[in-house]
Enzyme design. Structure first.
Site, PDB file in Angstrom:
ATOM      1  N   TYR A 102       0.841  -1.202   0.000  1.00 40.00           N
ATOM      2  CA  TYR A 102       0.000   0.000   0.000  1.00 40.00           C
ATOM      3  C   TYR A 102       0.880   1.257   0.000  1.00 40.00           C
ATOM      4  CZ  TYR A 102      -3.154   3.664   1.681  1.00 40.00           C
ATOM      5  OH  TYR A 102      -3.848   4.843   1.821  1.00 40.00           O
ATOM      6  N   GLN A 119      -5.396  16.535   7.860  1.00 34.20           N
ATOM      7  CA  GLN A 119      -5.689  16.492   6.421  1.00 34.20           C
ATOM      8  C   GLN A 119      -7.149  16.115   6.223  1.00 34.20           C
ATOM      9  OE1 GLN A 119      -6.228  13.254   4.895  1.00 34.20           O
ATOM     10  NE2 GLN A 119      -6.687  14.092   2.878  1.00 34.20           N
ATOM     11  N   TYR A 165     -10.336  15.084   3.742  1.00 38.50           N
ATOM     12  CA  TYR A 165     -10.990  14.652   2.501  1.00 38.50           C
ATOM     13  C   TYR A 165     -12.425  15.089   2.603  1.00 38.50           C
ATOM     14  CZ  TYR A 165      -7.307  11.543   0.803  1.00 38.50           C
ATOM     15  OH  TYR A 165      -6.139  11.049   0.301  1.00 38.50           O
ATOM     16  N   ARG A 203      -4.427   1.445  -7.881  1.00 34.47           N
ATOM     17  CA  ARG A 203      -3.125   0.848  -7.573  1.00 34.47           C
ATOM     18  C   ARG A 203      -3.317  -0.658  -7.670  1.00 34.47           C
ATOM     19  NH1 ARG A 203      -4.205   4.825  -3.000  1.00 34.47           N
ATOM     20  NH2 ARG A 203      -4.177   6.742  -4.187  1.00 34.47           N
ATOM     21  N   LYS A 238      -3.605  20.944  -0.917  1.00 35.14           N
ATOM     22  CA  LYS A 238      -2.644  19.928  -1.369  1.00 35.14           C
ATOM     23  C   LYS A 238      -3.167  19.236  -2.626  1.00 35.14           C
ATOM     24  CE  LYS A 238      -0.578  15.618   0.400  1.00 35.14           C
ATOM     25  NZ  LYS A 238      -1.482  14.605  -0.176  1.00 35.14           N
TER      26      LYS A 238
HETATM   27  C1  GLV Z   1      -5.065   7.765   0.155  1.00 42.12           C
HETATM   28  O1  GLV Z   1      -4.839   8.910   0.396  1.00 42.12           O
HETATM   29  C2  GLV Z   1      -4.238   6.985  -0.683  1.00 42.12           C
HETATM   30  O2  GLV Z   1      -3.432   7.546  -1.433  1.00 42.12           O
HETATM   31  O3  GLV Z   1      -4.354   5.758  -0.601  1.00 42.12           O
END
Ligand code: GLV
Length: 390
Positions: A28, A131, A133, A168, A255
């Site tokens: 991760y 931070q 979201y 990812r 950001k």
């Molecule tokens: C969350 O901010 C991520 O990049 O997984």
């Protein structure tokens, strides 16, 4: 001598972390979106910049201290927000925040952290950054901002490059969740990473602490991909900075800026500082490295605001190159995460010590005594010309 003491570079800590942290949580951290082109170029593009060596300068009484957002820092580095840090090591955000506090630098807690805002406030004594979201449930976001204010957070870092999650591949292949699913593969891994498992058994913090128990329908929260898909606000826009700033009542750092026009829009809409960021290469694969676009963004807004940068910084030399190109400071995520995986709080301390030492030695060999004086004169200007010709 312990393995941590033997680690001389951030890469050494990364190797140790790979050995100690279960695969899905190590991956991760060590991943970018799709082909990882942007993830890799963030780091590789630092090699395109060369430092100017000056000699015969009195190098006594060197200074690495500076300010970020008007706050004194022992070196111009803040810990970047990293989701799921408490899965890299048990209570990871508390450990990282303590290491940052001891090092005299700001710590940023992610909305998607395992430890909550209140956990960090209870376990540290200096203000930290939070931070944010923005999710569709505005009432919840307002409560989250209020919690950050109540905890004494000294800045809000508003992430604007993740209305939806970049893919990812490793996370999907690994079936990443927090808490992890007890599949036979995961159980087998526990046998070879017993230290991690043992420490995890010693904490109750196993899922997203800022969210669990604070929203009524936290279904699928364990899967970050699924959660962001259904909860994150696709309508987030520049106008949102205004109400968020008003509600928080303190400085808001925007950001995720990678474009000079966006930098101007962020400032015009009230940002107190910006972080030039491509989310560590985890969002738009194919986007340029942050160090490549930093000069044009500094040209556009550097005289109006503080420009911070993150992405690819793994050493003191990288930090100095970012400062030379006009950044006021850097945010570091993976440096913290590799240190944490390698050795908990002591590992983060080790990581920050390594970078501090590299910065000090490199600055001295550049013939500079004060980090606040680092600028374009410390690098070869034709590196910048080469950058135009990418
Ligand atoms: C969350 O901010 C991520 O990049 O997984």
């Amino acid at each position: 001598m312990s393995a941590l003491d033997r680690a001389l570079t951030i890469d050494d800590l990364k190797t140790l972390a790979r050995r100690r942290v279960p695969r899905q949580f190590f991956d991760y951290i060590d991943s970018g979106a799709y082909t990882e082109q942007t993830y890799n170029s963030n780091e590789a593009d630092f090699d395109r910049i060369t430092l100017r060596q000056r000699v015969a300068v009195n190098l006594e009484n060197r200074n690495l201290a500076s300010t970020m957002l008007g706050q004194p820092v022992s070196m111009p580095i803040a810990i970047a927000p990293v989701g799921s840090t408490g899965m890299t090591d048990a209570d990871g955000e508390i450990k990282a925040a303590r290491a940052a506090e001891k090092a005299g630098i700001p710590f940023t807690l992610s909305t998607m952290a395992i430890c909550s805002i209140e956990d960090i406030a209870e376990n540290t004594s200096k203000p930290f950054w939070f931070q944010l979201y923005v999710m569709r449930d505005r009432a919840y976001i307002e409560r989250l901002i209020d919690r950050a204010r109540a905890a004494g957070c000294s800045a809000l870092v508003l992430t604007m490059d993740l209305q939806l999650l970049g893919q990812r591949h490793k996370d999907l292949r690994n079936g990443l969740t927090a808490p992890p699913k007890f599949t036979p593969k995961f159980v087998a891994e526990m046998m070879v990473k017993p230290g991690w498992a043992f420490r995890m058994l010693g904490t109750k913090r196993h899922t997203f602490g800022n969210i669990a128990g604070h929203v009524s329908d936290a279904v699928n929260l364990a899967s970050l991909t699924e959660w962001t898909r259904t909860q994150f606000d696709l309508t987030l826009n520049w106008k949102d900075i205004g109400w968020i700033k008003k509600r928080f009542g303190g400085p808001v750092i925007v950001k995720g800026v990678l474009d000079a026009e966006d930098a101007k829009l962020a400032i015009a809409n009230g940002a107190d500082a910006i972080v030039v960021s491509n989310h560590g290469g985890r969002q738009l694969d194919g986007a340029p490295s942050t160090i490549r676009v930093l000069p044009e963004i500094v040209d556009a807004v550097g005289n109006q605001t503080e420009v911070l940068v993150d992405g690819g910084i793994r050493s003191g030399q990288h930090l100095l190159k970012a400062l030379a190109l006009g950044a006021k400071g850097a945010l570091v995520g993976r440096i913290m995460a590799y240190g944490l995986g390698a050795g908990g709080e002591a590992g983060v301390t080790r990581a920050l010590d390594i970078v501090r030492k590299e910065t000090d030695t490199t600055m001295a060999l550049m013939g500079e005594r004060d980090i606040r004086n680092i600028g374009l004169h410390n690098i070869y200007s034709n590196d910048l010309d080469k950058r135009q010709g990418y």
